[in-house]
Each structure stands twice: as structure tokens, then as C-alpha cells.
Write a protein that holds these residues in place. Structure first.
Motif, PDB file in Angstrom:
ATOM      1  N   GLN A  56       0.947  -0.974   0.266  1.00  0.00           N
ATOM      2  CA  GLN A  56      -0.052  -0.301  -0.088  1.00  0.00           C
ATOM      3  C   GLN A  56       0.946   1.515   0.348  1.00  0.00           C
ATOM      4  O   GLN A  56       0.522   2.247  -0.811  1.00  0.00           O
ATOM      5  CB  GLN A  56      -1.118   0.026   1.441  1.00  0.00           C
ATOM      6  N   LEU A  57       2.053   0.973   0.752  1.00  0.00           N
ATOM      7  CA  LEU A  57       2.550   2.414   1.079  1.00  0.00           C
ATOM      8  C   LEU A  57       3.552   2.829  -0.054  1.00  0.00           C
ATOM      9  O   LEU A  57       3.558   3.729  -1.019  1.00  0.00           O
ATOM     10  CB  LEU A  57       3.610   2.466   1.854  1.00  0.00           C
TER      11      LEU A  57
ATOM     12  N   TYR B 145       2.440   1.705  -3.039  1.00  0.00           N
ATOM     13  CA  TYR B 145       1.609   2.045  -4.331  1.00  0.00           C
ATOM     14  C   TYR B 145       1.588   3.785  -4.456  1.00  0.00           C
ATOM     15  O   TYR B 145       1.208   4.028  -5.721  1.00  0.00           O
ATOM     16  CB  TYR B 145       0.088   1.129  -4.738  1.00  0.00           C
ATOM     17  N   LYS B 146       0.888   3.909  -2.991  1.00  0.00           N
ATOM     18  CA  LYS B 146       0.574   5.289  -2.779  1.00  0.00           C
ATOM     19  C   LYS B 146       2.014   6.162  -3.874  1.00  0.00           C
ATOM     20  O   LYS B 146       1.043   6.963  -3.971  1.00  0.00           O
ATOM     21  CB  LYS B 146       0.219   5.608  -1.963  1.00  0.00           C
ATOM     22  N   ALA B 147       2.865   5.660  -3.520  1.00  0.00           N
ATOM     23  CA  ALA B 147       4.081   6.276  -4.150  1.00  0.00           C
ATOM     24  C   ALA B 147       4.037   7.235  -5.269  1.00  0.00           C
ATOM     25  O   ALA B 147       3.802   7.872  -5.999  1.00  0.00           O
ATOM     26  CB  ALA B 147       5.376   5.969  -2.596  1.00  0.00           C
TER      27      ALA B 147
ATOM     28  N   ASN C 122       1.382   5.649  -7.952  1.00  0.00           N
ATOM     29  CA  ASN C 122       0.922   5.440  -8.264  1.00  0.00           C
ATOM     30  C   ASN C 122      -0.663   7.330  -8.154  1.00  0.00           C
ATOM     31  O   ASN C 122      -0.886   7.512  -8.802  1.00  0.00           O
ATOM     32  CB  ASN C 122      -0.282   4.275  -8.552  1.00  0.00           C
ATOM     33  N   GLU C 123      -0.275   7.131  -6.423  1.00  0.00           N
ATOM     34  CA  GLU C 123      -0.590   8.579  -6.111  1.00  0.00           C
ATOM     35  C   GLU C 123      -0.478   9.740  -5.665  1.00  0.00           C
ATOM     36  O   GLU C 123      -0.801  10.833  -5.913  1.00  0.00           O
ATOM     37  CB  GLU C 123      -1.725   7.909  -5.036  1.00  0.00           C
TER      38      GLU C 123
ATOM     39  N   TYR D 245       1.466  10.122  -3.393  1.00  0.00           N
ATOM     40  CA  TYR D 245       1.490  10.248  -2.177  1.00  0.00           C
ATOM     41  C   TYR D 245       2.724  10.934  -1.295  1.00  0.00           C
ATOM     42  O   TYR D 245       3.633   9.733  -1.283  1.00  0.00           O
ATOM     43  CB  TYR D 245       0.781   9.111  -1.465  1.00  0.00           C
TER      44      TYR D 245
ATOM     45  N   ALA E  13       4.081   9.077   1.628  1.00  0.00           N
ATOM     46  CA  ALA E  13       5.147   7.120   1.564  1.00  0.00           C
ATOM     47  C   ALA E  13       5.812   7.350   0.811  1.00  0.00           C
ATOM     48  O   ALA E  13       6.419   5.996  -0.164  1.00  0.00           O
ATOM     49  CB  ALA E  13       4.086   6.684   1.101  1.00  0.00           C
ATOM     50  N   SER E  14       6.658   8.516   0.607  1.00  0.00           N
ATOM     51  CA  SER E  14       7.287   8.577  -1.171  1.00  0.00           C
ATOM     52  C   SER E  14       8.833   8.250  -0.508  1.00  0.00           C
ATOM     53  O   SER E  14       9.804   9.466  -0.914  1.00  0.00           O
ATOM     54  CB  SER E  14       7.530   9.851  -1.610  1.00  0.00           C
TER      55      SER E  14
END
Length: 479
Positions: free
Chosen positions: A261-262, A264-266, A268-269, A271, A274-275
Motif C-alpha cells: 500500500q505504501l 503503491y501510493k508513492a 501511482n498517487e 502521495y 509514502a514516498s
């Protein structure tokens, strides 16, 4: 949105456009193309570092920056980079910095035991398809809870090991004791800041210019909240995240989901909280050891493999037995190869066994698998030989012959660079049977006699037994 490579024209417009060649490329456009292909570093363009181009430098740096921040951990002798990833899936581009493997030592070990373990960590090496697979970091834990003891252990570590460090404790007094010994010569990773100690740990990270892990096992909301506070409010740039490592019912599932999740959010989103690089602690399995330590070691290896697959940028382990580490380093090698390019080894001259002036000289391509098979077949045959590895851009022998990459000029290049002429008495080259049709080209370019060897390298021992006799050598040289 996933990261998208900038257009080289976009980069070119911000370069000095003087074609000065200081970067090593023929012109600025060539440098721009190499930069977006990750074949050049931005700092190679030294004019960009001048004051007049400072703004452009920052713009280009932002364009090519990875979604996951890259952190460099340093000792005076070595640098290990973690993070710096651009894609969620390897086939989209490639993974950049292989997961760093850290092995723990602790401050309750007596000096001899500590030094012995450090040497084992640093000297671990396994050759696999032409590459040496090694460990990367030392994680120094405090079990004594005594700052003076930790300081003493830190001193022993830096005197007996060149690897960069992870300083492990949730007690800021312990971490400060370790940092004071490093005296600014290292850039370690502090493990870890938590919801209870983050202020003190943040002060230490800023004072000693260190990277800082944020740990919040089982609580992603707190992890993200701390990441926001430490990066935006406190201003720490080099941060890593540990969402926790669990086993048992629901534990393993949570661990996999949290890391995924971390990342993915970095990716694809975008975020930003989380990067940051992800830190895995499979060593935690030792806090609940099985009755059989072999089972504990096995589970630590399984956990490490899962975390490596699920985006951990560094892992901390305890097991140091070869059977626990070999699967990891080999799996890491497979994940972090570049899917766009064949796996290749460096060109050059290799000594197999203890060759002398009378030993045969073989030639092969730099495709890693070919090199590995040929060198192993020579070794298994008990031969002492020289092996010329030419740069075929990672292509196997038959393919490189067809692509005109297996040519005489490349053989001559290695002969000259290695000084092979001064190492052997008989100027005879044994080429693979699959390269028979370029024997004339190699002979003409090198002025050495060329003998076509077997089609299959497993036949090299029997070939040498039959062909490498004084009479045959004389016949070849006079032929």
C-alpha cells in the motif's frame, strides 16, 4: 499518476547547449538522451552547477527525480543507496537500488566475538553468473542499554568493518553515544523514531546529518502522521519508513499489504508521505523464537524474501548462515537485473585456476550465463587457463556473431588492455565452435593463431587433452 520520463528535448532546452563535452558526450542532446535513460548523472554536466544555470539545474533535477526518495548511507570507504525507485513493476523500467541487506551485531558481544561476526559479514561473497553477491550494512543494536557500552561497541565496529551502519535503539541516549563516535565521517541510518521519541531522534538526525527511520508497527496512520511532521514541520529530508513486520494469523497478510500500500501510493498517487524508502525488520522473528532455531532462521529467510519482493529497500536480519543468505542474494540479483538488457559481465582477461605462460587462452562473450558456464566447465575440467571475455553487449556467442559483436577488434582490445602478450608464450587463441565463421577476422586483427574449439563448452577438457600437446602446439604455430 505513475512516473513518466521527460522528453529529451525538454531536458535539452535547459542545458547550456554549448556542446562542451565536459560530461563525456559529444553534445548536449546526447547527454539529455543518456540522462533520461539513466546512463548519465546530472552532475556530470558541470556547467549546470555554475550560478548562472542554478535554476535550470534544479528544474532538471526535479524532472528526473524518482517518486521514492533515494538515500545514500555512507562510511568513509563505501556508499550504499536505498530507495530511488521509479516504478511499481519491474517490467515497466527496472528497479534501481537493490535491497540493502543489513546483519545485526550487538553491544553485549565480547570484542573477539564482535570482530569475528563483523569479518564474516564483510567477507560474505558468493559468485553467481559472473557477479559477486555481497552483504551491504551492519546494524548495531543495543542490548546492554548502556550508552558507554554502545559507544565502545561502535568504536570496535568502525575499526574493524568498512560497511555503512544502521544504529538501532529507541533510546536517544544510546543513539547519541553511537553518533558521537562516528564524528561526522559516516552517514548512518538511525533506527528508529517512534511516537514516543520522535522529537529527540529528530534533533539527533539533524545535528549529526543522519538518515532517520520512522517506525510505527501495525499503525499506518501514525506512521504517515510522523512522516508529515518530521519532513514538513521539522525539515528532515532523509526519512525511511517501517510499517512493521509480523507473522502468524493475519500478521503476514498485514505486512504484505502495508508495504504494498505504501509503495503503491508513492508510485501511482504521488502521495508524498509514502514516498520514502521502506525498511523491513525480519529480525523481529527472533523476539518470538521457535523451539527449533532452524525454524526461526527459516522463517527469517522467508520473511526477508517476501519483504524484498514487496518493495523493502533495506532489511535487517540476524541469521548469518550461508543457507539463509544465499536464497536472498540470488533472489535479489534476479529482481534487480535490468529487463531491458541482457545480464552481462565486465569484459577483460580472467585467470581460471593458476595459468602460466604455457596455458591455453579461450575466448567467450560477456553474456553472464555464457561466461558462467564456460568458466565453470574450465574449472570442473581441472584446467589452468586464460579466458578472454569480450564486450558483446550481453549477447550470447552465436547471437553476437550474427550481430557482428564478436569481432577481432574486440579481442585485440582485451589482449592489449590486459597485457596478455607478456603472460603467454604461445600466441594461440581458442574460440568457441559457434564463432568458427569469424576465425579469420580474429586472426587478421590480432595476428595470433586461431583454433576453433568445441561447440559445447562441456567438451573443453577433452578438447584440451587432445589438442594442447607440445606437438599439436608446434603444428598450430607452424601451420
Amino acid at each position: 499518476m505513475p512516473w513518466k520520463a521527460p522528453n529529451p528535448i525538454e531536458i535539452y532546452k535547459m542545458l547550456p547547449k554549448t556542446n562542451c563535452g565536459k560530461c563525456g558526450e559529444a553534445n548536449c542532446m546526447a547527454f539529455a538522451v543518456k540522462l533520461i535513460n539513466f546512463e548519465a548523472d546530472l552532475d556530470q554536466c558541470t556547467p549546470l552547477l555554475e550560478e548562472g544555470y542554478r535554476e535550470n539545474y534544479q528544474k532538471i533535477k526535479a524532472l528526473v527525480a524518482p517518486p521514492v526518495r533515494e538515500i545514500a548511507l555512507k562510511s568513509p570507504q563505501r556508499t550504499v543507496k536505498i530507495g530511488g525507485e521509479y516504478v511499481l513493476y519491474r517490467h515497466e523500467l527496472k528497479y534501481m537500488n537493490p535491497t540493502a541487506i543489513a546483519i545485526d551485531v550487538d553491544d553485549s558481544m565480547d570484542k573477539d566475538t564482535l570482530i569475528k561476526r563483523l569479518k564474516t559479514i564483510e567477507n560474505f561473497s558468493y559468485e553467481y553468473v559472473g557477479r559477486k553477491l555481497k552483504l551491504d550494512l551492519v546494524a548495531l543494536r543495543s542490548t546492554s542499554k548502556d550508552p558507554k557500552q554502545y559507544m565502545k561497541a561502535t568504536q570496535t565496529v568502525i575499526e574493524n568493518c568498512t560497511l555503512p551502519l544502521i544504529l538501532c535503539s529507541q533510546d536517544p541516549r544510546i543513539i547519541e553515544a553511537g553518533l558521537s563516535v562516528l564524528n561526522g565521517r559516516y552517514k548512518p541510518l538511525i533506527y528508529a523514531a517512534t511516537k514516543d521519541n520522535w522529537r529527540e531522534m529528530a534533533d539527533l538526525a539533524k545535528t549529526y546529518n543522519s538518515a532517520l527511520t520512522i517506525a510505527s508497527p501495525g499503525d499506518l496512520d501514525t506512521l504517515i502522521s510522523l512522516a508529515k511532521t518530521l519532513t514538513e514541520d521539522v525539515g528532515i529530508e532523509d526519512v525511511a519508513l517501517d510499517p512493521g513486520c509480523f507473522t502468524g494469523i493475519g500478521g503476514l497478510s498485514y505486512t504484505i499489504k502495508a508495504y504494498t500500500q505504501l509503495r503503491y501510493k508513492a508510485m501511482n498517487e504521488g502521495y508524498k508521505y509514502a514516498s520514502y524508502p521502506l525498511i523491513g525488520t525480519p529480525i523481529s522473528i527472533w523476539t518470538k523464537p521457535h523451539e527449533d532455531p532452524i525454524q526461526t532462521m527459516m522463517w527469517e529467510t522467508i520473511l526477508s524474501t517476501i519483504m524484498m519482493t514487496r518493495y523493502a529497500d533495506a532489511i535487517i536480519m540476524h541469521s548469518l548462515e550461508g543457507w539463509t543468505l544465499l536464497p536472498l542474494v540470488m533472489w535479489r540479483f534476479q529482481i534487480y537485473t535490468d529487463p531491458r538488457k541482457p545480464v552481462a559481465v565486465e569484459k577483460g582477461l580472467r585467470a581460471i585456476g593458476n595459468p602460466d605462460e604455457n596455458s591455453p587462452v579461450f575466448i567467450t562473450s560477456n553474456y553472464a550465463l555464457t561466461y558462467s558456464i564456460v568458466s565453470n566447465d574450465i574449472q570442473k575440467g581441472g584446467l589452468n587457463a586464460w579466458l578472454i571475455v569480450i564486450d558483446t553487449e550481453g549477447l550470447a556467442v552465436d547471437v553476437s556473431v550474427a550481430a557482428k559483436k564478436f569481432i577481432g577488434d574486440k579481442v585485440l582490445e582485451v589482449i592489449k588492455e590486459s597485457g596478455l602478450e607478456g603472460k603467454v608464450k604461445n600466441k594461440i587463441l581458442i574460440i568457441p565452435g559457434k564463432a568458427a565463421r569469424v576465425s579469420g577476422d580474429i586472426e587478421e586483427a590480432t595476428k595470433w593463431k586461431v583454433v576453433v574449439g568445441p561447440m559445447d563448452s562441456s567438451e573443453i577438457p577433452s578438447f584440451i587433452k587432445k589438442m594442447w600437446t607440445p606437438e599439436k602446439i608446434k603444428e598450430i604455430l607452424e601451420g
